[in-house]
Scaffold this active site. Structure first.
Site, PDB file in Angstrom:
ATOM      1  CE  LYS A 195      -3.395   1.876   3.139  1.00 57.83           C
ATOM      2  NZ  LYS A 195      -4.324   2.363   3.909  1.00 57.83           N
ATOM      3  CE  LYS A 248      -6.138   2.013  -0.316  1.00 56.57           C
ATOM      4  NZ  LYS A 248      -6.048   1.561   0.931  1.00 56.57           N
TER       5      LYS A 248
HETATM    6  C1  PBG Z   1      -7.866   2.670   5.676  1.00 54.00           C
HETATM    7  C2  PBG Z   1      -8.194   3.023   3.869  1.00 54.00           C
HETATM    8  C3  PBG Z   1      -7.142   4.213   3.415  1.00 54.00           C
HETATM    9  C4  PBG Z   1      -8.065   3.417   2.171  1.00 54.00           C
HETATM   10  C5  PBG Z   1      -8.739   2.355   2.395  1.00 54.00           C
HETATM   11  N1  PBG Z   1      -8.387   2.098   4.301  1.00 54.00           N
HETATM   12  C6  PBG Z   1      -7.427   5.837   3.885  1.00 54.00           C
HETATM   13  C7  PBG Z   1      -5.759   6.241   3.795  1.00 54.00           C
HETATM   14  O1  PBG Z   1      -4.699   4.686   3.548  1.00 54.00           O
HETATM   15  O2  PBG Z   1      -5.536   6.709   3.654  1.00 54.00           O
HETATM   16  C8  PBG Z   1      -8.730   4.371   0.648  1.00 54.00           C
HETATM   17  C9  PBG Z   1      -9.105   3.565  -0.387  1.00 54.00           C
HETATM   18  C10 PBG Z   1      -9.277   4.782  -1.048  1.00 54.00           C
HETATM   19  O3  PBG Z   1      -8.966   5.482  -1.299  1.00 54.00           O
HETATM   20  O4  PBG Z   1     -10.761   4.018  -2.747  1.00 54.00           O
HETATM   21  N2  PBG Z   1      -6.581   3.125   6.458  1.00 54.00           N
END
Ligand code: PBG
Length: 327
Positions: A195, A248
């Site tokens: 991520k 992601k």
């Molecule tokens: C929680 C999380 C996030 C997303 C998914 N789980 C936000 C982040 O990490 O700031 C982002 C999903 C999206 O932008 O659609 N940590």
């Protein structure tokens, strides 16, 4: 075989020939639809930066879920907006928390729908970070035990898959051990293994009310410049017991999806995140892009790169198109 014996255009001549020789297909059953769950009754709040996405109260979830199943979508991923936030994000593992109730509602009303839960603290902490803060820093090890409690509370409520998105080191092992200890040996972990620290999460933070109140997430999410590190992160998660790996965001990281596909044999998911969705919606609303074609093209690109499962806010819209026999 070279031209003129070989003519690539022969197989492109008609729609049926093109369909017959197509290499990659989208399957609505491998699209996962994100749901934002809020308190209240009969509520459907539009998310301004994500046209077509709504925050839903628990009593509206069953109808939504039935619609998804009718479209051939098999899974949702849940994000909760709790009534209260605190320093440690304790409402994330409350027995009667927003997500715990949402899971029960979905499993009671549409049991065949796979319920995946996002395991993180950012929506539940008053500072908006994904972990426990000590001396103004997100403390890795202090966060692990809280995340494990969150995952177990989701499993206890009936979650089919838990998906940690916090990016703390060691959280997959900690969550696996906690689940096993509570006899949830059959609850898989879909790890947000890779991520990135991405600006594409912007609209999500409005949808989930989870923006950090100070600083940013660069000390725990990955540097977008790094590819070898993605292999390292995924390897660790596999060793710790992840059942499904995730990359992601998706579109700016297709090389990473392809690399993970080559290096690992676990099912691979990719998350087409909020900003990817918002960009397409905004351009289409201006008449600058053909929304349906760009949506389908990005999703097929993510699939072609190697993702089995795609988490996307377009899941319903794409499934509707697929049902019409388009794409
Ligand atoms: C929680 C999380 C996030 C997303 C998914 N789980 C936000 C982040 O990490 O700031 C982002 C999903 C999206 O932008 O659609 N940590």
């Amino acid at each position: 075989m070279l031209f003129p014996e070989y003519r690539a255009r022969r197989l492109r001549r008609t729609a049926t020939l093109r369909a017959l020789t197509r290499e990659t297909r989208l399957d609505p059953g491998q699209l996962v639809y994100p749901l934002f769950v809020i308190e209240g009754k009969n509520s459907r709040h539009p998310v301004a930066s994500m046209p077509g996405v709504y925050q839903l109260s628990i009593d509206t979830l069953a109808a939504e879920a039935r619609q998804l199943v009718a479209l051939g979508i098999r899974a949702v991923i849940l994000f909760g907006l709790p009534a209260t936030k605190d320093h440690s994000g304790s409402s994330a593992h409350a027995k009667n928390g927003i997500i715990q109730r949402a899971i029960k509602e979905l499993k009671n009303t549409v049991p065949e729908l796979v319920v995946i839960t996002d395991v993180c603290l950012c929506e539940y902490t008053d500072h908006g970070h994904c972990g426990f803060i000590i001396d103004n820093e997100v403390d890795n090890d202090a966060t692990l035990e809280i995340l494990a409690r969150v995952a177990v509370s989701h499993a206890r409520a009936g979650a089919d898959i838990v998906a940690p998105s916090d990016m703390m080191d060691g959280r997959v092992a900690e969550i696996r051990a906690a689940l096993d200890e509570e006899n949830f040996v059959n609850v898989p972990i879909m790890s947000y293994a890779v991520k990135y620290y991405s600006a594409f999460y912007g609209p999500f933070r409005e949808a989930a009310d989870s923006a950090p109140r100070f600083g940013d997430r660069a000390s725990y999410q990955m540097d977008p410049a790094n590819s070898r590190e993605a292999i390292r992160e995924a390897t660790l998660d596999v060793e710790e017991g992840a059942d499904i790996l995730m990359v992601k965001p998706a579109l700016a990281y297709l090389d990473i999806i392809a690399r993970l596909r080559d290096e690992f044999d676990l099912p691979l998911a990719a998350y087409q995140v909020s900003g990817e969705y918002a960009m397409i919606k905004a351009a289409a609303a201006n008449g600058w892009l053909d929304e349906e074609r760009v949506m389908a093209e990005t999703l097929i690109g993510i699939k072609r790169a190697g993702a089995d499962i795609i988490i996307t806010y377009f899941a319903k819209q794409m499934a509707q198109l697929l049902a019409k026999g388009q794409f």
